[in-house]
Structure formats: structure tokens, C-alpha cells
Design a protein around this motif. Structure first.
Motif, PDB file in Angstrom:
ATOM      1  N   LEU A  61      13.542  46.528  -3.475  1.00  0.00           N
ATOM      2  CA  LEU A  61      14.467  45.662  -4.203  1.00  0.00           C
ATOM      3  C   LEU A  61      15.385  44.895  -3.254  1.00  0.00           C
ATOM      4  O   LEU A  61      15.904  43.833  -3.609  1.00  0.00           O
ATOM      5  N   HIS A  62      15.618  45.440  -2.073  1.00  0.00           N
ATOM      6  CA  HIS A  62      16.694  44.954  -1.213  1.00  0.00           C
ATOM      7  C   HIS A  62      16.234  44.196   0.019  1.00  0.00           C
ATOM      8  O   HIS A  62      17.023  43.480   0.642  1.00  0.00           O
ATOM      9  N   VAL A  63      14.986  44.375   0.418  1.00  0.00           N
ATOM     10  CA  VAL A  63      14.492  43.740   1.639  1.00  0.00           C
ATOM     11  C   VAL A  63      13.027  43.344   1.466  1.00  0.00           C
ATOM     12  O   VAL A  63      12.346  43.797   0.534  1.00  0.00           O
ATOM     13  N   GLY A  64      12.543  42.482   2.377  1.00  0.00           N
ATOM     14  CA  GLY A  64      11.142  42.097   2.382  1.00  0.00           C
ATOM     15  C   GLY A  64      10.767  41.107   1.301  1.00  0.00           C
ATOM     16  O   GLY A  64       9.585  40.922   1.012  1.00  0.00           O
ATOM     17  N   ARG A  65      11.776  40.422   0.699  1.00  0.00           N
ATOM     18  CA  ARG A  65      11.511  39.539  -0.428  1.00  0.00           C
ATOM     19  C   ARG A  65      12.700  38.599  -0.626  1.00  0.00           C
ATOM     20  O   ARG A  65      13.683  38.651   0.110  1.00  0.00           O
ATOM     21  N   LEU A  66      12.634  37.751  -1.672  1.00  0.00           N
ATOM     22  CA  LEU A  66      13.825  37.039  -2.135  1.00  0.00           C
ATOM     23  C   LEU A  66      14.694  38.050  -2.871  1.00  0.00           C
ATOM     24  O   LEU A  66      14.244  38.677  -3.839  1.00  0.00           O
ATOM     25  N   VAL A  67      15.917  38.207  -2.417  1.00  0.00           N
ATOM     26  CA  VAL A  67      16.787  39.267  -2.938  1.00  0.00           C
ATOM     27  C   VAL A  67      17.969  38.642  -3.683  1.00  0.00           C
ATOM     28  O   VAL A  67      18.634  37.746  -3.158  1.00  0.00           O
ATOM     29  N   PRO A  68      18.239  39.083  -4.917  1.00  0.00           N
ATOM     30  CA  PRO A  68      19.364  38.519  -5.668  1.00  0.00           C
ATOM     31  C   PRO A  68      20.710  38.946  -5.077  1.00  0.00           C
ATOM     32  O   PRO A  68      20.872  40.092  -4.645  1.00  0.00           O
ATOM     33  N   VAL A  69      21.646  38.012  -5.068  1.00  0.00           N
ATOM     34  CA  VAL A  69      23.014  38.283  -4.618  1.00  0.00           C
ATOM     35  C   VAL A  69      23.918  38.040  -5.820  1.00  0.00           C
ATOM     36  O   VAL A  69      24.022  36.910  -6.306  1.00  0.00           O
ATOM     37  N   TYR A  70      24.562  39.099  -6.308  1.00  0.00           N
ATOM     38  CA  TYR A  70      25.296  39.023  -7.565  1.00  0.00           C
ATOM     39  C   TYR A  70      26.797  38.851  -7.349  1.00  0.00           C
ATOM     40  O   TYR A  70      27.342  39.310  -6.333  1.00  0.00           O
ATOM     41  N   PRO A  71      27.481  38.247  -8.315  1.00  0.00           N
ATOM     42  CA  PRO A  71      28.941  38.334  -8.324  1.00  0.00           C
ATOM     43  C   PRO A  71      29.341  39.803  -8.431  1.00  0.00           C
ATOM     44  O   PRO A  71      28.749  40.550  -9.222  1.00  0.00           O
ATOM     45  N   LEU A  72      30.313  40.222  -7.638  1.00  0.00           N
ATOM     46  CA  LEU A  72      30.723  41.630  -7.599  1.00  0.00           C
ATOM     47  C   LEU A  72      32.189  41.759  -7.938  1.00  0.00           C
ATOM     48  O   LEU A  72      32.917  40.774  -8.058  1.00  0.00           O
ATOM     49  N   THR A  73      32.633  42.977  -8.070  1.00  0.00           N
ATOM     50  CA  THR A  73      34.046  43.291  -8.168  1.00  0.00           C
ATOM     51  C   THR A  73      34.308  44.486  -7.271  1.00  0.00           C
ATOM     52  O   THR A  73      33.381  45.236  -6.930  1.00  0.00           O
ATOM     53  N   GLU A  74      35.542  44.669  -6.857  1.00  0.00           N
ATOM     54  CA  GLU A  74      35.855  45.744  -5.914  1.00  0.00           C
ATOM     55  C   GLU A  74      35.447  47.097  -6.485  1.00  0.00           C
ATOM     56  O   GLU A  74      35.764  47.432  -7.622  1.00  0.00           O
ATOM     57  N   GLY A  75      34.706  47.855  -5.691  1.00  0.00           N
ATOM     58  CA  GLY A  75      34.235  49.162  -6.116  1.00  0.00           C
ATOM     59  C   GLY A  75      32.761  49.191  -6.455  1.00  0.00           C
ATOM     60  O   GLY A  75      32.173  50.262  -6.606  1.00  0.00           O
ATOM     61  N   LEU A  76      32.142  48.002  -6.600  1.00  0.00           N
ATOM     62  CA  LEU A  76      30.708  47.923  -6.864  1.00  0.00           C
ATOM     63  C   LEU A  76      30.022  47.307  -5.656  1.00  0.00           C
ATOM     64  O   LEU A  76      30.401  46.226  -5.205  1.00  0.00           O
ATOM     65  N   SER A  77      29.006  47.976  -5.144  1.00  0.00           N
ATOM     66  CA  SER A  77      28.267  47.453  -3.999  1.00  0.00           C
ATOM     67  C   SER A  77      27.115  46.584  -4.472  1.00  0.00           C
ATOM     68  O   SER A  77      26.632  46.717  -5.605  1.00  0.00           O
ATOM     69  N   ALA A  78      26.665  45.702  -3.597  1.00  0.00           N
ATOM     70  CA  ALA A  78      25.507  44.862  -3.917  1.00  0.00           C
ATOM     71  C   ALA A  78      24.291  45.723  -4.212  1.00  0.00           C
ATOM     72  O   ALA A  78      23.499  45.431  -5.121  1.00  0.00           O
TER      73      ALA A  78
END
Length: 693
Positions: free
Chosen positions: A148-165
Motif C-alpha cells: 500500500l505504501h511503496v512500489g506504486r502510486l501512493v495516495p497522500v491524504y489530508p491529515l490531522t495531528e495524531g494520525l499518521s499517513a
């Protein structure tokens, strides 16, 4: 399944579920529509120099790993990886130390000698190869979620403090697996086929985890079409419903105010102004309420047109409201209207948060008695204690700074009333269709005679000041605009108050230099501006308080300090303060444009004075969120649609919406039940802007 709370996803739980709720993702269904803000190409970085503007992504075998000493505010973990094609690479993790727990607990478990590891991070570009990487994320190759995180097109989401990508990506993947199949298709299959669009579950999966850029665009297009279709259905319904309402009152052109107003103007209206005034007055005399957008370039004479409409209401015994988004602009409009109405029996009042309590109470009482003909103000006009007995026309300036709900609130101050919206930066057609699909549009496409083109160029501060001095020697006046009022340790910007002192004492000691900014009392601002208009001052140092409403024909120079800090629309508005007389006028941009976007803004302004082109470029550069204003962009509910590039898709959705409603005006057919329910949910209950009863 779609209503299942996100807290039941693996790795979330009740505490993190509260953080997801801040993102608007309380349930699995809402999480499916928490779209990425971008997608990173995280395929392995090839041998050679590292990318200058993207992440470094490597997979290698750990040779050595462990924490090492650092200062009291920094903890460091590093490892040596043997990466095929790159050789030995130093991977470094930086953390803030904690007394409560070991910040490297997870790394000590995962980053072990002999283990294959993916790392994602940044590095200083070397001459030949990647040698050291500052790691943002790392994943053991054996981790099942690694894909899910590497080797591909990876989504980058809006976050809030306390939640990791990492956590958000894994939560979305779980939601897709559990609930994507339960999402109901609301767009009729006939439209999906006609427009060659994907099925909804496939589009939702691909918008989050696309296999390629091409697939991503197909998925985005499908979801954008759905958003735009519902937007256009709502506008078409609203437009139709508005035409079915009877105002219950009428206007007659009595000319008791309109004729003396035009006679006292001191100038002839342009053909465009006459045409647009006739369009508006005809619309006001229609049995249905007017809902019209008046757009025109800076200096095209919108205020005079709006005042003509207000005077039609007043000479028929009704009241008008003129709302502006800021106190400064409301005060300037009050000053301008007072000047135009001098000698006419028209009573005005100003309502902003800066109006003293006693003056406000007096104005409220006079408005409620009907003694005030035109009330000007900010959002203060929307407050419940502002009562109009005969309000029939509302004018809203700089309308993009107000939301749809605020427009509706003002209209609820009386019986079905006429509404005139104004904008100084002409709106690109795409935005006009999306945001004002229920409006008729009038355009001032002609400048008043005597307006001269403004020559715009970049200049150093020394060049600008020398040019100002030369213009003053010829009897002209100049503005010098600064982005902020006072100096700030956090911002390396020119500040109006300190620079005013420098201009007076060092730069122009022999000239008359005044200062105006937003913190000055309204009466003081008006006094300074009137003195400048009367020729008492040679140079006016100011903040963007003068962006709108200042008309001094003798002012021929607009110098903007830190021009790179202003948006295109603001720069265009500031430029519009000069060129109001017969003399050649100039806009000098003093800028330290370090980013491509800043250089593009400055370049566009130097290339053109066409407000329509500037509006298009502003949309491309800043996106619809800025161009529309935060309130309206949020209310549109557009997550996938990009109004800067989806013009064709919007036109297709508009055509399909009109065809659907022509065939089934109330969407009563069984095949349209899902459409109807969505419209009720999104637009009737949320916006209260349509009635699908």
C-alpha cells in the motif's frame, strides 16, 4: 456496512476514531470519500542523482542498525542498507526524545540486520548517487501492508495531528475491502454509458490506489462527473423554482431619484452601463425575484450600476441592503454612496462591528422604523436584530467571499426579494456555471472614457521611488502599498507604519506623505483618502485597504512592495486604483518572486490588463478553493472535480441534468429515486436551497 464506525477498523479504536471524525470520516462510507490530495510515485528510485522534487524510495538489506547519541531535543536512529544499484546507503530517522516511552521501539523491532527494508525519505542531491536518506517512512518487505505504501502510486491524504499517513492509508484500504461493494450507484446507467464512465465501486478503489496515472484520471473523472451532475441538477431545479415564485410587489420607474442621480453624476454612463442598468431594472420589474450576477473589470463602474438599482427600490418606497465582506470595504462603499447621493433625499446607515454601540442601536432602530433607505454593512447585516420592514433589494459585493447559505439568510430578511451579486474580477465561465448556475449574468465589458491603460512592470525599490519622484514633479500623485501594517519577527515583509516613517524622513523628505491602513478609525481613513483626492498629499502609503473604492484621477503610480505576497486578483484590484484619468499610469511591482507560482503571477499581471484572462489564470494558479472563497468551495462539496480543467465535464453534466429534469421534472420515476434522495440529502437539507417536495 457503510454506516459502520471507523473505530472498528484494525489499528483505529475509539481514540483515533475521534481524530478521523475531524477529517469528516466518522463512518466507513465517509472514509471512502476522504480522497487523497495528491499521489506520490513511490516506485524504486533508479541509480543516479536523487530526484530534486520528489521522495527517494529504496529497498535494501540492512547491514547495521541502532540508535545513536544526539542532543537533549533530538533522538537519532540510523542504519546502513545495501541497495542494488546504489551500494551502501545511510538511512537516518530523526525523532523527538520522550521520557515516557522509547521513540524507537518500532524501529528496533523492524530494522534488523539481514532484513530487507523499504525506506521513503529525502536527501541532499549528491553529484552522482544517493548516499544518505532522511527517512519519513519505512516498511519491512515482509509486511503484508507494504504494497500500500511503496512500489506504486501512493495516495497522500489530508491529515490531522495524531494520525499518521501510514494509518490513514491502511484504514482506507480496509474500508474499501469491507464497504466499497455496498456503495449504491446513483447515476443512471444510461448516463454512465453515454459518457463512457466507470462503475462507482471501481472508481472509488482507483481514486485511492490507482495502478497508473491513466487509471487515476479515469476514476477521478467518474467521481467528478457525479459531483457536477448533482450540482447542476440542484441549480436547474433552483432556477426553475425561483421563476415560479411571485414577489407580491412591483416597481414603477418614477424617475424621482434616478433622473436627478444621473444628472448629478458629472459624467456620461458608458453604453455597457446603460445596457446593464436596463437589464437589471427590467429584471426587477419581472413578477419573479431577480437573481443576477453583475461582473465587470476593475474600474468598469459597477457601483454606479448597483446604486441605480437601489434607487429604483427606494423611489418605490422600499429599502435596500448593500453587503460587503470586510469592514474596510463596507466603509468605503458608504463613503462612495454618500458622495454620489449628495443632495438627494436618500438616508443611509452603516453597520459593522466597528460601529460604536450607541450608533449601532440608533441605526438598528431607524432601519426597523423604515427611516433608513439603504443599509450598508458586513456580515453584521445578517444578524437577527437587524429588522427591515420593507427590504426588497439586496446587493452583495465581492460575492465570492460569502457562502450560499449567507446569501439565503439575507434574502430571508423580507418577502421574496431581488438579489444582485457583484464581482470585480470577472469569473471564468466554468466557475460561473458551477457557482452561479441559478443566476442571470450581466457583464460590464466597456471601460469609462478617459481611463488609460496601465503600464505594468517589475522594478527595484530604488527604480520605483525614483519614478514616483519624477511623477510628483509633474504634478501627479502615487500610492505605495505594503502587505502588512506592522513589522513581524516571523515575516520578512515591508510594513506600512515603519515604511511610512522611512518614506517621510529618508526617501521623500521634501514630499507630503500620508498613511492609511485598516486599523485606523473609519472617519480617519475617510479623511485621509478625501485629502489625498483633494491633492493635499503627494504619496499615500497604505495596506491593501485601498484595493477597492478609491478613485483619484491624478494618481498615476501604484507601487506594490512584496508583490509576490499578493494574489492575482488583489494585484489587479490594486492596479485598478490608477489609470482613472487622462494621464499615462503605471503599476510597479517590487517583488522577490522565488517560487514558480509567484513568478507566474507577476508575469501574468505584466502581460495583460484583461480581467477575464486574469480570472482564468487565477483559477489555474490557486484552484477553485481560493477563487471561490472558502465558504462557497466547501458548500459546493466538490472533492474530485477540478473546475480549472473540468469545463467540458461540467458542460456535459449540465446538459444531462437539464435533459433529466425535462423528462422527469420532479424525479418521481422509480429509476430516479436514488438521484432524488441524494438531492434532498445534499442540497435540500444541508443547503436549504432547493425544494424537491
Amino acid at each position: 456496512m457503510l454506516e459502520k464506525p471507523v473505530q472498528f477498523l484494525h489499528g483505529v479504536g475509539p481514540r483515533r476514531a475521534e481524530l478521523f471524525e475531524k477529517l469528516g470520516a466518522r463512518t466507513l462510507g465517509e472514509l471512502l470519500y476522504h480522497f487523497p490530495r495528491e499521489w506520490e510515485d513511490r516506485r524504486a528510485t533508479p541509480p543516479g542523482p536523487p530526484p530534486a522534487d520528489g521522495p527517494v524510495v529504496l529497498c535494501g538489506r540492512v547491514k547495521r542498525a541502532g540508535p545513536r547519541r544526539a542532543g537533549p531535543r533530538l533522538a537519532i536512529f540510523d542504519a546502513t542498507l545495501q541497495v542494488p544499484g546504489h551500494g551502501a546507503v545511510e538511512a537516518v530517522w530523526f525523532k523527538r526524545p520522550s521520557r515516557r516511552y522509547d521513540v524507537f521501539q518500532r524501529l528496533k523491532r523492524e530494522v534488523l540486520p539481514g532484513r530487507d527494508l523499504w525506506i521513503v525519505g529525502r536527501c541532499e542531491p549528491g553529484l552522482f548517487r544517493v548516499s544518505e536518506v532522511s527517512v519519513d517512512e519505512s516498511y519491512p518487505l515482509e509486511d503484508p501492508a507494504c504494497g500500500l505504501h511503496v512500489g506504486r502510486l501512493v495516495p497522500v491524504y489530508p491529515l490531522t495531528e495524531g494520525l499518521s499517513a501510514r494509518l490513514v492509508r491502511e484504514a482506507v484500504a480496509q474500508a474499501l475491502e469491507a464497504a466499497a461493494g455496498a456503495v449504491a450507484e446513483v447515476v443512471p446507467q444510461s448516463l454512465l454509458s453515454r459518457r463512457s464512465l466507470l462503475a462507482l465501486p471501481q472508481a472509488l478503489a482507483g481514486i485511492h490506489f490507482p495502478a497508473s496515472r491513466a487509471e487515476l484520471e479515469e476514476c477521478r473523472k467518474r467521481l467528478a462527473y457525479e459531483e457536477l451532475l448533482f450540482l447542476e441538477l440542484a441549480w436547474t431545479l433552483k432556477r426553475r423554482q425561483a421563476r415560479e415564485v411571485a414577489k407580491g410587489y412591483a416597481y414603477e420607474i418614477r424617475r424621482s431619484l434616478l433622473t436627478p442621480f444621473r444628472a448629478a453624476l458629472g459624467f456620461e454612463l458608458t453604453h455597457a452601463q446603460k445596457r446593464v442598468i436596463n437589464e437589471i431594472l427590467d429584471d426587477m420589474r419581472d413578477p419573479a425575484p431577480m437573481t443576477r450576477l453583475l461582473q465587470g473589470d476593475v474600474g468598469s463602474g459597477k457601483t454606479v450600476v448597483a446604486l441605480a438599482a437601489l434607487l429604483l427600490a427606494v423611489e418605490n418606497g422600499y429599502q435596500g441592503a448593500f453587503m460587503a465582506p470586510t469592514e474596510i470595504l463596507a466603509e468605503q462603499h458608504h463613503w462612495t454612496l454618500s458622495r454620489f447621493l449628495r443632495g438627494l433625499p436618500v438616508r443611509t446607515a452603516l453597520l459593522t462591528s466597528r460601529v460604536p454601540k450607541k450608533a449601532r442601536e440608533k441605526a438598528l432602530a431607524e432601519i426597523a422604523r423604515g427611516d433608513i433607505d439603504i443599509a450598508l454593512g458586513t456580515h453584521a447585516l445578517l444578524e437577527s436584530d437587524v429588522l427591515f420592514p420593507r427590504l426588497r433589494l439586496a446587493v452583495i459585493d465581492e460575492q465570492h467571499r460569502f457562502g450560499v447559505r449567507q446569501r439565503a439568510t439575507l434574502r430571508q430578511k423580507g418577502p421574496p426579494m431581488d438579489l444582485l451579486l457583484m464581482t470585480a474580477t470577472p469569473i471564468p465561465r466554468t466557475l460561473s456555471l458551477a457557482l452561479y448556475g441559478d443566476l442571470d449574468v450581466s457583464t460590464l465589458d466597456e471601460m469609462p472614457p478617459g481611463r488609460t491603460p496601465v503600464h505594468t512592470r517589475r522594478a527595484s525599490e530604488a527604480e520605483a521611488f525614483e519614478f514616483i519622484r519624477a511623477q510628483v514633479r509633474e504634478g501627479r500623485q502615487a500610492y505605495v502599498v505594503y502587505p502588512i501594517i506592522e513589522e513581524s519577527a516571523a515575516l520578512d515583509l515591508k510594513a506600512a507604519i515603519a515604511e511610512h516613517e522611512r518614506l517621510k524622513s529618508e526617501v521623500f523628505p521634501d514630499l507630503r506623505v500620508a498613511l492609511v491602513h485598516g486599523r485606523l478609525p473609519g472617519s480617519k481613513k475617510i479623511a485621509v483618502m478625501e485629502e489625498f483626492a483633494a491633492g493635499k498629499w503627494d504619496v499615500l502609503a497604505a495596506t491593501p485597504v485601498i484595493e477597492v473604492g478609491v478613485d483619484v484621477a491624478n494618481a498615476t503610480v501604484m507601487a506594490v512592495q512584496n508583490a509576490e505576497r499578493f494574489g492575482l486578483a488583489s494585484l489587479h484590484q490594486l492596479r485598478g486604483r490608477v489609470g482613472r484619468g487622462a494621464a499615462a499610469s503605471h503599476c510597479l511591482l517590487i517583488a522577490d518572486a522565488k517560487t514558480p507560482e509567484a513568478r507566474r503571477r507577476i508575469g501574468v499581471l505584466c502581460e495583460t490588463t484583461d480581467g477575464f484572462r486574469i480570472g482564468e489564470e487565477d483559477l489555474k494558479l490557486r484552484g477553485p478553493g481560493e477563487a471561490l472563497g472558502t465558504a462557497q468551495h466547501g458548500e459546493l462539496g466538490l472533492r474530485a472535480a477540478d473546475l480549472a480543467r473540468d469545463a467540458d465535464l461540467l458542460l456535459a453534466a449540465r446538459s444531462d441534468a437539464e435533459a433529466l429534469l425535462a423528462a422527469d421534472p420532479r424525479l418521481a420515476d422509480d429509476g430516479h429515486r436514488a438521484l432524488r434522495e441524494r438531492l434532498v440529502s445534499q442540497y435540500q437539507r444541508k443547503w436549504e436551497s432547493i425544494d424537491v417536495a
